[in-house]
Design an enzyme around this catalytic site. Structure first.
Site, PDB file in Angstrom:
ATOM      1  N   CYS A   1       0.827  -1.203   0.000  1.00  0.00           N
ATOM      2  CA  CYS A   1       0.000   0.000   0.000  1.00  0.00           C
ATOM      3  C   CYS A   1       0.864   1.255   0.000  1.00  0.00           C
ATOM      4  CB  CYS A   1      -0.999   0.004   1.140  1.00  0.00           C
ATOM      5  SG  CYS A   1      -0.270   0.279   2.752  1.00  0.00           S
TER       6      CYS A   1
ATOM      7  N   CYS B   1      -4.195   7.000   5.501  1.00  0.00           N
ATOM      8  CA  CYS B   1      -2.969   7.323   6.251  1.00  0.00           C
ATOM      9  C   CYS B   1      -3.294   7.605   7.710  1.00  0.00           C
ATOM     10  CB  CYS B   1      -2.271   8.550   5.654  1.00  0.00           C
ATOM     11  SG  CYS B   1      -1.633   8.289   4.005  1.00  0.00           S
TER      12      CYS B   1
END
Lengths: 143, 393
Positions: free
Chosen positions: A33, A102
């Site tokens: 990712c 995030c």
């Protein structure tokens, strides 16, 4: 695309580094990712005295790590557990939709470090669960 | 300070092009389809530009069709051939590292009854001619392979592909958006049947391009309308932009050898300096067989967008190999197809040099890059692991 706050924390990240003999260490994310976060906590008498991080990732990943460590210092373990991705995001005055994951990673990195602390000290902390591998959805991706 | 090293994304319109465009915009407003004087005058600008496009490709000017750019040309080539030749077969061959204008068009056709083979590439980003030959079936109607890759700059063996398609009586399209003006192209010698080109990659304006279609190749229009472009592409021609494209093509052709030698010198200096002075760096793609201005480099242990943002703060503009900054978080499909690991693909950036750049600029970029890379590695858990393992050895 980033708020001034995000850019500030990216350009001048707080608490970069590591803590030797840390009370708790947590690492989350994976190269697939594109984000990996590692958080170190120094905990004394149930209070987080210090926090450091290292992050591999984009601007938002660095900024959320920086903000998460800043938020957690001075808090009790119980208070730290209440820091969610939303808390981090709000403190940064928002993230682009594609970068929300995030902030989730930052929350998980904190939880993971706290879990490590609890495990090494044989503590049971209410609301603290074992971190698991989460497959992050990046939001707003094309079909 | 502003140092622009993203010329594969787009280029600055050159002065000569701008002058021509302004002149046409201001004074030559006629419709090129009108029969009276100012209409004929407007048409003469199209003729000039068509002539220039034919010279740079070595084709006939009547084989050039102006479009709104590379994406339209790619869409038209793929959909137009698929539609026209669908009775002959439904199989298309392309590669895994094409631009999305090709890949997404092929995926669209797959939803509409076509079958598409996506060829692999090797670690330099080149297709295998052997795999191409093996992929050909009786139902294959079209092969579309890009001339040069936009991310890593690898140039494909176009002439050899052309020999294979000719031998098998299959139509050959190439997306040459990154190659036109940068690499000598001869559609006759290379047996290319269709070729896409774009204006803004060669210092003309955005929103203009062309498709070359060899005489004898049938193609269904993509945009239906009036009788413009030999009844194959409707809509009043974008005369000022096309006139500018003509000037850009002329200047690109006339100065190609000299410009590319200069660009290559700057690029080589940039690449060699980075590889020598910054540890844990790799050049992606082919060392020799690549676009003169392209440098795609992996910086181990760190992520591309962070490099981009920190360089941006210094007024240096580059792009990420990973598409992270442009909204999609998936790492580059090109680098992954070349066998790069996810973290390598995420840690890659592209510099694309142009003749407007100077050696001084390149030296500044190298100096600015070093502390940025160190700083990001300092921050990276992957670098921390690497250093700890090294100590433990």
């Amino acid at each position: 695309m980033y708020t001034d706050k995000v850019m500030d924390h990216f350009m001048n990240p707080r608490n970069v580094g590591e803590i030797e003999n840390a009370s708790g260490v947590g690492q989350v994310g994976n190269p697939k990712c594109g984000d990996i976060m590692k958080v170190y906590l120094d905990i004394e008498n149930n209070v987080i005295k210090d926090a450091k991080f290292r992050t591999f990732g984009c601007g938002a990943a660095v900024a959320t790590s920086s903000m998460a460590t800043e938020l957690v210092i001075g808090k009790t373990v119980e208070e730290a557990l209440k820091i969610t991705n939303k808390t981090v995001m709000e403190a940064l005055e928002g993230l682009p939709p594609a970068k929300v994951h995030c902030s989730c990673l930052a929350e998980e990195a904190l939880q993971s470090a706290l879990w490590n602390y609890a495990q090494t000290n044989g503590l049971v902390i209410e609301g603290l669960e074992e971190p698991r591998e989460v497959d992050h959805h990046h939001g707003e991706e094309e079909e | 300070m502003k140092i622009y090293l993203d010329n594969a994304a787009t280029t600055k319109v050159r002065e000569e092009v701008l002058e021509k465009m302004i002149h046409v915009l201001k004074d030559e407003y006629g419709n090129p389809s009108s029969l009276y004087n100012i209409g004929r005058k407007a048409k003469s600008y199209l003729d000039e530009a068509r002539d220039e496009a034919s010279k740079i490709l070595n084709c006939e000017s009547k084989e050039i069709y102006f479009t709104s750019g590379g994406t339209e040309s790619d869409n038209w080539a793929i959909k137009g051939i698929a539609q026209k030749y669908k009775d002959k077969g439904n199989h298309i061959i392309t590669s895994k590292i094409e631009h999305h204008a090709i890949l997404h068009t092929c995926q669209y056709l797959e939803k509409n009854g076509f079958e598409v083979t996506y060829l692999d590439v090797d670690k330099e980003g080149k297709i295998s001619l052997e795999q191409l030959e093996k992929a050909i079936k009786p139902s294959t109607i079209l092969v579309s392979i890009m001339f040069a890759n936009n991310e890593v700059g690898t140039i494909q063996p176009i002439k050899e592909i052309g020999e294979i398609t000719k031998k098998n009586n299959i139509i050959f399209h190439t997306d040459a958006v990154q190659a036109v003006g940068h690499v000598p192209i001869d559609v006759k010698e290379m047996n290319i049947d269709l070729l896409s080109l774009s204006g803004h990659k060669i210092k003309a304006s955005k929103g203009v391009g062309a498709l070359y279609v060899r005489t004898g190749i049938k193609i269904e229009p993509l945009i239906h309308g009036g009788a413009q472009e030999r009844k194959r592409r409707g809509g009043t021609e974008n005369v000022p932009n096309i006139a500018g494209l003509g000037v850009a093509l002329k200047l690109a052709r006339e100065n190609m050898e000299e410009d590319m030698a200069y660009v290559k010198k700057l690029k080589d200096f940039l690449v060699n300096s980075i590889l020598e002075e910054i540890p844990h760096t790799t050049l992606n793609g082919s060392k020799e067989n690549r676009l003169s201005g392209n440098a795609n480099i992996t910086f181990d242990f760190i992520e591309g967008e962070s490099i981009l943002l920190l360089l941006d703060m210094k007024g240096i503009y580059i792009s990420t190999g990973s598409a992270c900054a442009s909204g999609s978080l998936d790492p580059s499909h090109v680098l992954l197809s070349m066998g790069k690991l996810h973290e390598e693909a995420h840690g890659s950036i592209r510099f694309s040099v142009d003749k407007e750049n100077t050696m001084e600029e390149i030296k500044i970029v190298i100096e600015q890059l070093k502390p940025i890379i160190s700083r990001l590695r300092e921050m990276s858990p992957l670098f921390e692991d690497y250093m700890k393992n090294k100590k433990g050895e």
